[in-house]
Design a protein around this motif. Sequence first.
Motif, mmCIF file in Angstrom:
data_model
loop_
_atom_site.group_PDB
_atom_site.id
_atom_site.type_symbol
_atom_site.label_atom_id
_atom_site.label_comp_id
_atom_site.label_asym_id
_atom_site.label_seq_id
_atom_site.Cartn_x
_atom_site.Cartn_y
_atom_site.Cartn_z
ATOM 1 N N UNK A 45 -27.894 5.190 35.464
ATOM 2 C CA UNK A 45 -29.000 4.582 34.717
ATOM 3 C C UNK A 45 -30.141 5.561 34.499
ATOM 4 N N UNK A 46 -30.142 6.672 35.270
ATOM 5 C CA UNK A 46 -31.244 7.631 35.174
ATOM 6 C C UNK A 46 -31.038 8.663 34.074
ATOM 7 N N UNK A 47 -29.924 8.598 33.316
ATOM 8 C CA UNK A 47 -29.661 9.605 32.292
ATOM 9 C C UNK A 47 -30.742 9.626 31.219
ATOM 10 N N UNK A 48 -31.432 8.504 31.032
ATOM 11 C CA UNK A 48 -32.482 8.440 30.012
ATOM 12 C C UNK A 48 -33.678 9.304 30.376
ATOM 13 N N UNK A 49 -33.748 9.743 31.629
ATOM 14 C CA UNK A 49 -34.890 10.551 32.074
ATOM 15 C C UNK A 49 -34.625 12.054 31.955
ATOM 16 N N UNK A 50 -33.483 12.440 31.387
ATOM 17 C CA UNK A 50 -33.173 13.863 31.253
ATOM 18 C C UNK A 50 -34.235 14.580 30.431
ATOM 19 N N UNK A 51 -34.620 13.989 29.293
ATOM 20 C CA UNK A 51 -35.629 14.643 28.442
ATOM 21 C C UNK A 51 -37.007 14.649 29.113
ATOM 22 N N UNK A 52 -37.471 13.536 29.684
ATOM 23 C CA UNK A 52 -38.778 13.574 30.368
ATOM 24 C C UNK A 52 -38.818 14.574 31.528
ATOM 25 N N UNK A 53 -37.729 14.672 32.266
ATOM 26 C CA UNK A 53 -37.705 15.641 33.376
ATOM 27 C C UNK A 53 -37.847 17.060 32.837
ATOM 28 N N UNK A 54 -37.094 17.371 31.765
ATOM 29 C CA UNK A 54 -37.152 18.718 31.189
ATOM 30 C C UNK A 54 -38.559 19.035 30.691
ATOM 31 N N UNK A 55 -39.221 18.032 30.103
ATOM 32 C CA UNK A 55 -40.568 18.286 29.589
ATOM 33 C C UNK A 55 -41.565 18.489 30.727
ATOM 34 N N UNK A 56 -41.460 17.668 31.766
ATOM 35 C CA UNK A 56 -42.403 17.791 32.876
ATOM 36 C C UNK A 56 -42.130 19.035 33.728
ATOM 37 N N UNK A 57 -40.911 19.578 33.639
ATOM 38 C CA UNK A 57 -40.569 20.762 34.443
ATOM 39 C C UNK A 57 -41.364 21.981 34.012
ATOM 40 N N UNK A 58 -41.784 22.011 32.740
ATOM 41 C CA UNK A 58 -42.572 23.133 32.218
ATOM 42 C C UNK A 58 -41.893 24.479 32.477
ATOM 43 N N UNK A 59 -40.589 24.470 32.253
ATOM 44 C CA UNK A 59 -39.831 25.718 32.373
ATOM 45 C C UNK A 59 -39.371 26.073 33.762
ATOM 46 N N UNK A 60 -39.660 25.238 34.774
ATOM 47 C CA UNK A 60 -39.249 25.541 36.153
ATOM 48 C C UNK A 60 -37.943 24.808 36.439
ATOM 49 N N UNK A 61 -36.876 25.553 36.407
ATOM 50 C CA UNK A 61 -35.544 24.980 36.589
ATOM 51 C C UNK A 61 -35.411 24.329 37.958
ATOM 52 N N UNK A 62 -35.945 24.967 38.979
ATOM 53 C CA UNK A 62 -35.829 24.434 40.329
ATOM 54 C C UNK A 62 -36.513 23.076 40.443
ATOM 55 N N UNK A 63 -37.657 22.929 39.797
ATOM 56 C CA UNK A 63 -38.364 21.647 39.825
ATOM 57 C C UNK A 63 -37.485 20.570 39.216
ATOM 58 N N UNK A 64 -36.899 20.873 38.061
ATOM 59 C CA UNK A 64 -36.031 19.893 37.401
ATOM 60 C C UNK A 64 -34.823 19.556 38.267
ATOM 61 N N UNK A 65 -34.272 20.556 38.920
ATOM 62 C CA UNK A 65 -33.103 20.331 39.769
ATOM 63 C C UNK A 65 -33.438 19.378 40.925
ATOM 64 N N UNK A 66 -34.546 19.632 41.605
ATOM 65 C CA UNK A 66 -34.915 18.795 42.743
ATOM 66 C C UNK A 66 -35.221 17.362 42.324
ATOM 67 N N UNK A 67 -35.958 17.204 41.207
ATOM 68 C CA UNK A 67 -36.299 15.862 40.732
ATOM 69 C C UNK A 67 -35.041 15.116 40.295
ATOM 70 N N UNK A 68 -34.154 15.813 39.633
ATOM 71 C CA UNK A 68 -32.895 15.192 39.194
ATOM 72 C C UNK A 68 -32.091 14.695 40.389
ATOM 73 N N UNK A 69 -31.991 15.529 41.418
ATOM 74 C CA UNK A 69 -31.232 15.116 42.604
ATOM 75 C C UNK A 69 -31.914 13.940 43.296
ATOM 76 N N UNK A 70 -33.253 13.913 43.270
ATOM 77 C CA UNK A 70 -33.977 12.791 43.867
ATOM 78 C C UNK A 70 -33.674 11.492 43.124
ATOM 79 N N UNK A 71 -33.647 11.538 41.788
ATOM 80 C CA UNK A 71 -33.324 10.345 40.994
ATOM 81 C C UNK A 71 -31.875 9.921 41.202
ATOM 82 N N UNK A 72 -30.960 10.861 41.301
ATOM 83 C CA UNK A 72 -29.554 10.510 41.565
ATOM 84 C C UNK A 72 -29.431 9.759 42.881
ATOM 85 N N UNK A 73 -30.147 10.268 43.895
ATOM 86 C CA UNK A 73 -30.111 9.589 45.195
ATOM 87 C C UNK A 73 -30.709 8.187 45.097
#
Length: 1036
Positions: free
Chosen positions: A385-413
């Motif tokens: 159900x969290x797939x809709x947040x892929x674009x918002x996560x990428x925008x809020x990451x501001x180019x920091x891949x690690x930030x996006x990775x950690x937030x994505x894993x948090x939402x998956x959990x």
Amino acid sequence: MPLLVLFLFPSLLLVLMHHISRRAGEDDITRRNDFKALSDGQKDIISQVLGRLQIVSTDVQLEIRASQTVVMTHLAAQDASAQQSESRVMRRFDALDVVTKDAARANHGLTSHLQYQGKESLKHRLLDALAFPEMTERRNMIEGRVDDFGETYQWIFSSQGGSDSWEGRHGFVKWLHTGTKIFWINGKPGSGKSTLMDFIYQNLQPHGLGFAHLEKWAAPRPVRLLSFWFFRPATSVLLKSLQGFWRSLCFQILDSDRTLVDKIQQDAGHSVPEALKSCLQIQGSHTQTWTDAELKSWFIYLVTHSGYDYCLLVDGLDEVTGNRQALLDIVQEIVQNSEKIKICCSSRPEAPFARLLQGYPSLRLQDFNFDDIKEHCRKRLDGTRAVVYADPIARRAEGVFLWAYLVTEDLRTAVNQGDTEEDLKLRLEECPVGMNELFTLLLERQDKFYAKYPKPYLHLLDVATKKNEQASVLELFIASEDQDKVRSCFPVNLEKDVDYLAALTNSAVDFEANLVARCAGLVECTYRGRGLPDIVPYENLARMRVLEVRFIHRSAQDFLIESESGRALLHSCSISEQEALKRLTTASALSFLSDDYGSLKSPLHFATYLREESWTAFETSIADNLFSAEHHRDPFKFDYLDHEMTCPQLSPVENLSFYVAMWYDMTAYLASKLTEYEPTKASTVAGISMCYYINNRRGYFRMAKVDFIGVLQPYPCHARTLTLQCKFRVLPVRDWDTSHYVTAGPLWQHLYLALATTWFRYFSDLGRESPEVSTVFDFIFSSCKGEELDLECRILLIAGGRWTRIVPAPDDDKDDADGAVLNRTDTWGDVCEFKIRMAVRGFAEMSGSSVDFLQYSPRGLDRFFDIENSINKTLRMAFDRYRLQRAFTVHNPAAMECVTAILNGHLDDMSSSEVAKVVCFQDDEPWEVPYDRDERIRFIFSKGRIHGTSCGEWEEWEKRLKAGIFDHDFETDPEHDPILSEIMTRLRSRWPKEPEWAESDTDSDEVAFFLAALSALSDDEDAASSAQNGRTDDDN
């Protein structure tokens, strides 16, 4: 008068001819008148006789013609037979010629092959010295990440024009095919710089997306790619230092350009750095350590003289330890001094890097990786159900891949835990933009149970990383368990403790997931080099053993060390660094004991950092178990270690234990063992440990750590007799054999000879590398007051001087005035010996003048020859000029002349067999490498004397004897010279057998017949010539 003779001569000749003709006619008339005066009966008789003579003459002529026919027929048959034999012999000679030419070609090919192998051996020796196991470790870590989003990274190689296109915005492709000097990739921490660099590396290989652009830049020369990946959290210092940087680059260039070895050896322009040239010479340096300045000069030479142009990728400029400015200066110097190389580098946009690199083409990764981040988030959240947040996560990451990775894993959990849409949205909104703040938030979001009952995973991993050691999942699992229970259950024989192993494996189910969750995603588990076997009894433990734990990023470890919340987390478990090391030592020991293929390195490495006040009897029992298990698995393990002596008064396990303890600087273990033993054994253990330490160059050059000697000094009695079994290796590391002898003497004598050996080996380095050497010398010198100050000992030259040792005289010398040579078996007969007397002196007075050379035994013989005083003086001076390992090689002509003079001085006492043994000693075993053979002193026998020569001169001497050319070196042949006969017998045993055609009886008969026929024809011609000469003389 002469003119008158010439004028009258024709007239006189005519008168003479007329006179002779008249006399002949008168004689014929006289004979006719006489015949007419005979009676008719007499005339009939004479006529009958003449008729009979005519008939006989006719018969004789017929017989002669018949005989001529028979003779001519026989001669024709003989001629035909001779021609056939000649034809067969010539065919044989032609075949011999073909075989000879083939053999010559084969010999030339073999020689060329051996020369090539010699060059390859030297090249690989240098490559092995430059390489280090972790050289590609960092790139291997991120290799899998490229596979996850490699398709989106293709924008870096987009060649579409226009200011709004990818290429128009970053210009990387243009730089690849036209640019020079530097391209700088910078970005925020965690923006994916290393991942992008690895994607570039993969696609700049041949047939990659960008290789054609590099070829265009380098044309017409070929181009190669070089790379280095700095990584500060690495356990290896070489991955974060300039030393590793230079070694890796030199390795890659030498490995890719095969022409460089020849250029270095030829040194046409005399521009090769001396240290590099020496490493690729047969008699050159064998060292494996160089300064940064030396390696830098190598790199400059290699790039300049290589047939390739190079593109160098350097990742993580900001992760080098030490002086960052030095690295920046190096990068700039490389591109300014050579047009054959350009550099693509990456770093954070910190002030030193921005100030120097902003003038070069560059890109900011956070300006380009939005699609990459979005695609990665979409893949990770796909199906939830969290797939809709892929674009918002990428925008809020501001180019920091690690930030996006950690937030994505948090939402998956959160999705897996059943969070609602509102919960998911709230989670995303609460995530701060800064990495440290995000790390703090993720820790706060941990399960309340985890926060209430924390585990020391992060602290254990941080300690292991700081000690340059990698920790496995299994080691963290055991180290975080209740240590009282672990210690109470620590098995003496883990393999048989089925209940304990079963309990461990049951509690380890899903431990990896729990580990990552408790660490708030700041760590990751990756497989080590080897996987699981097909059948494994305790699968969970085996899997955890091959999984390695790492921080997900350098910024994660920085957060734990630098931020207040991170430091609080590290200390939340209330264990000190020493306690963490004790836990890791125990856990690593259990991992080793449960793995038949485990290594002692990890548990002993952790134990090395334990201080004496933290060391307990439990740690001692752990170490004892480790050493016992290692010896049980491989009883001959100790023979493969770099050691040269054992103590028969100690068990094999004890010898192994104290040697390894010396190697790892385990002073706490030694101190605990010494307190257990009664005084006599404690003195023996301390004495052998000191001998180990001094004999080992690695330990000797670390004498700045006085703890080791300091721990041992109170225990040994320097006057107490210590028995040592001295071992010497002759064959190389693989399949080697050892031989030994036993010697007993005061401890101070053993220590002094060990120090003397090290001094004579490395005397040019001792003062610089180890300032405590003089103190140790003086300490031993003062300990031997009242003792005899002259030591009877021996110098052993093993494998032609490849290994050289000064050793105590064996016990046999005490009972035998002549002193028997060491028991040389067939596997280690390649040993020369000098019996010497060494004066005991302090460090300042140590020199070759303190040694007297008494007797010499060459390899191949089992007895000693006395050395005259004049030769002794020359040997002392020669010995003083060279290091021990080269004192008795072809590099020291004076020493070669001395040993030759010793042998010739006793030539009358040597049998023919002994002379042959000295000059024909077989030392060309298959394991021998070229630079060993060429350094040895060889002996030849020529013109009634023994001569010292090099390997090449000895081989020329052997070729002469093999070809039957004896008069160059001997006055007669082997049948009349017993020494030559013995030499030929020994040499023939080395030579290959003759080819089959040379052993054919038929061929030998035909050759013999042909030679006999030639001789007969020659005799006939001589006889005919003589007969002709005789007839001519008679006629005259």
